[in-house]
Design a protein around this motif. Sequence first.
Motif, PDB file in Angstrom:
ATOM      1  N   GLY A 189      66.848  49.890  62.664  1.00  0.00           N
ATOM      2  CA  GLY A 189      66.535  48.937  63.739  1.00  0.00           C
ATOM      3  C   GLY A 189      65.569  49.603  64.797  1.00  0.00           C
ATOM      4  N   ALA A 190      66.097  50.831  65.069  1.00  0.00           N
ATOM      5  CA  ALA A 190      64.990  51.832  65.816  1.00  0.00           C
ATOM      6  C   ALA A 190      63.713  51.873  65.458  1.00  0.00           C
ATOM      7  CB  ALA A 190      65.551  53.119  66.153  1.00  0.00           C
ATOM      8  N   VAL A 191      63.549  52.067  64.083  1.00  0.00           N
ATOM      9  CA  VAL A 191      62.191  52.216  63.517  1.00  0.00           C
ATOM     10  C   VAL A 191      61.456  50.734  63.647  1.00  0.00           C
ATOM     11  CG1 VAL A 191      60.756  52.694  61.391  1.00  0.00           C
ATOM     12  CG2 VAL A 191      62.606  54.010  61.949  1.00  0.00           C
ATOM     13  N   GLY A 192      62.253  49.876  63.292  1.00  0.00           N
ATOM     14  CA  GLY A 192      61.619  48.375  63.339  1.00  0.00           C
ATOM     15  C   GLY A 192      61.173  47.972  64.801  1.00  0.00           C
ATOM     16  N   SER A 193      61.863  48.718  65.478  1.00  0.00           N
ATOM     17  CA  SER A 193      61.619  48.342  67.152  1.00  0.00           C
ATOM     18  C   SER A 193      60.265  49.057  67.723  1.00  0.00           C
ATOM     19  CB  SER A 193      62.572  48.590  68.080  1.00  0.00           C
ATOM     20  OG  SER A 193      63.943  48.183  67.768  1.00  0.00           O
ATOM     21  N   GLY A 194      59.896  49.932  67.015  1.00  0.00           N
ATOM     22  CA  GLY A 194      58.728  50.742  67.392  1.00  0.00           C
ATOM     23  C   GLY A 194      57.391  49.982  67.831  1.00  0.00           C
ATOM     24  N   GLU A 195      57.067  48.888  66.987  1.00  0.00           N
ATOM     25  CA  GLU A 195      55.679  48.216  67.029  1.00  0.00           C
ATOM     26  C   GLU A 195      55.799  47.453  68.386  1.00  0.00           C
ATOM     27  OE1 GLU A 195      53.094  48.564  65.886  1.00  0.00           O
ATOM     28  OE2 GLU A 195      51.969  46.695  66.830  1.00  0.00           O
ATOM     29  N   GLY A 196      57.027  46.765  68.685  1.00  0.00           N
ATOM     30  CA  GLY A 196      57.131  46.140  69.834  1.00  0.00           C
ATOM     31  C   GLY A 196      57.120  46.999  71.243  1.00  0.00           C
ATOM     32  N   LEU A 197      57.654  48.178  71.062  1.00  0.00           N
ATOM     33  CA  LEU A 197      57.836  49.106  72.136  1.00  0.00           C
ATOM     34  C   LEU A 197      56.441  49.639  72.356  1.00  0.00           C
ATOM     35  CD1 LEU A 197      61.086  51.015  71.069  1.00  0.00           C
ATOM     36  CD2 LEU A 197      60.804  49.531  73.168  1.00  0.00           C
ATOM     37  N   ARG A 198      55.608  49.875  71.344  1.00  0.00           N
ATOM     38  CA  ARG A 198      54.301  50.347  71.790  1.00  0.00           C
ATOM     39  C   ARG A 198      53.296  49.175  72.204  1.00  0.00           C
ATOM     40  NH1 ARG A 198      55.591  52.953  66.714  1.00  0.00           N
ATOM     41  NH2 ARG A 198      54.716  51.328  65.380  1.00  0.00           N
ATOM     42  N   ARG A 199      53.736  48.014  71.687  1.00  0.00           N
ATOM     43  CA  ARG A 199      53.097  47.014  72.579  1.00  0.00           C
ATOM     44  C   ARG A 199      53.479  46.797  74.085  1.00  0.00           C
ATOM     45  NH1 ARG A 199      52.491  41.981  68.456  1.00  0.00           N
ATOM     46  NH2 ARG A 199      51.986  43.239  66.454  1.00  0.00           N
ATOM     47  N   ALA A 200      54.571  47.132  74.338  1.00  0.00           N
ATOM     48  CA  ALA A 200      54.804  47.242  75.777  1.00  0.00           C
ATOM     49  C   ALA A 200      54.123  48.351  76.643  1.00  0.00           C
ATOM     50  CB  ALA A 200      56.492  47.437  75.760  1.00  0.00           C
ATOM     51  N   GLU A 201      54.025  49.446  75.901  1.00  0.00           N
ATOM     52  CA  GLU A 201      53.431  50.779  76.259  1.00  0.00           C
ATOM     53  C   GLU A 201      51.844  50.374  76.706  1.00  0.00           C
ATOM     54  OE1 GLU A 201      54.072  54.567  74.778  1.00  0.00           O
ATOM     55  OE2 GLU A 201      51.962  54.708  74.147  1.00  0.00           O
TER      56      GLU A 201
END
Lengths: 288, 288
Positions: free
Chosen positions: A54-66
Amino acid sequence: MSDDGPGARRESPRTPAENAELALLLEVSATPKPGNVDRGHDLSDLRFEHFLAGAVGSGEGLRRAESGAPVGVAFERAVRGMRTQEGGNTQFGCLLLLVPLVRAAAAGDPTASGVTDVVESTTVADAADFYRSFEHVDVAVSDPPEDFDALDVRRGSDAIPTLRERGLTLFDVMAASDGDGNAAEWTGGFSRTFTAAEDILADDGPVLDRISRAFVRLLAEQEDTLVRTKHGPDVAADVVRRAAEARGDPEAVAELADAFVAEGINPGTTADVVCAATFVALERGVSV
Amino acid sequence: MSDDGPGARRESPRTPAENAELALLLEVSATPKPGNVDRGHDLSDLRFEHFLAGAVGSGEGLRRAESGAPVGVAFERAVRGMRTQEGGNTQFGCLLLLVPLVRAAAAGDPTASGVTDVVESTTVADAADFYRSFEHVDVAVSDPPEDFDALDVRRGSDAIPTLRERGLTLFDVMAASDGDGNAAEWTGGFSRTFTAAEDILADDGPVLDRISRAFVRLLAEQEDTLVRTKHGPDVAADVVRRAAEARGDPEAVAELADAFVAEGINPGTTADVVCAATFVALERGVSV
């Protein structure tokens, strides 16, 4: 990396998106975290590896937020990526807190006022993406107030026309979510998040132990939304009392962890807040 | 996601870079993995959270590998990111195997022949970046052969003029690294990696248990390079014998895990191979 006196912060060696992903991983690893999946505990159908994926899969969305994507877009993408594992909902609530915090950190202001600016600037489109996110995952929620029935999050995208009609932003949706611990963070300057972050920073020893202690402190201070939703107010109050009794006694906390898992008591909202607090502590230079 | 008969593979819901990062996390979480940091064991100065931060920090380099960056560029970036934690060298060897595997997977061919194409196509520039990577981290290595003294990896960037003079590619450097388990994977079609991946796919139960069993199988079949480098050939042979004796008996494997940690025996190269195998198993659709 020197400490230049009170108030001085070490800089984080990681980007905000990396700190958010690491916060998801540290949160699930910190043990004991009574009632939650952690380094020492699995639940029956929800295991440690589901949270890793779940954490790895969240990465792309978190990078978009950044990168400055709208909160709703980044959140929906993070939830969709989180869901690429067989355990179901692992970190929906964590992401709801992390996405605006990442936005604030990327803008150079990971403070109560910085994140409040982010959440107060959300739009109707953000609210629509938030509702879309519920289509990826089953989230345990309580019934909404009567005049909010058309906006029950379990309606998913079907609620979007009503959102548009009433002109409701994601902040408005949170403000209407009475008694939800994560919504209270959104509308209250993330106050428990920042307090717990300072607790983690002020504590000693390995970061996973600090997070475990911060979790018990939060659990002993306020009823957990997920426990109240699933088990009712009496059990939720009892969890606060038992956490307060065990707090500070590592053996008692370890016993509580096994007891809560056995009883099916899963204080997931408290885990969300300690995850968000871990992110803030990482941004402020806590050592890993 | 249906199984269409023998040889059919489920598609991975994740990108190659995501699978590589998840492989790093699953590898360190699988327990018991005798002598290594895992969900149930820390070493004295090397703890679980260092590997979590190392995995997150590796992400950017792994994504560059997926986008087609040269192996050396992606590897150096991954190692630099991995090093953003206080534990020291956590996953250097894993990344040395993962980077070409990610390149091969991104090119649609995560097979022995696909990854062999990638490593055989490496250049002198890749070799130079590999040597630069040693400046970020202390890696335990044995002395090189005499005519390779100017190319001792511990020289870091100082070895680059010699690399250029002799026109050595990264593949050439690996081919000259006699007796190194990871170099043997590079020059031998990643044979242990692919065999262990098939073992993980053919096994039953939660993925972390499968990885633990694959680790013990690898440990019982060949001497670990890191153990031999640190403790000599007798201890390395003894580790193989003890792993072979314990294999298949969960209680004996658990005892071995505690014993190896107490004795300071850390079969890190075997962990590298099982990490690479986990990546291949994820690419081939093992369920998480």
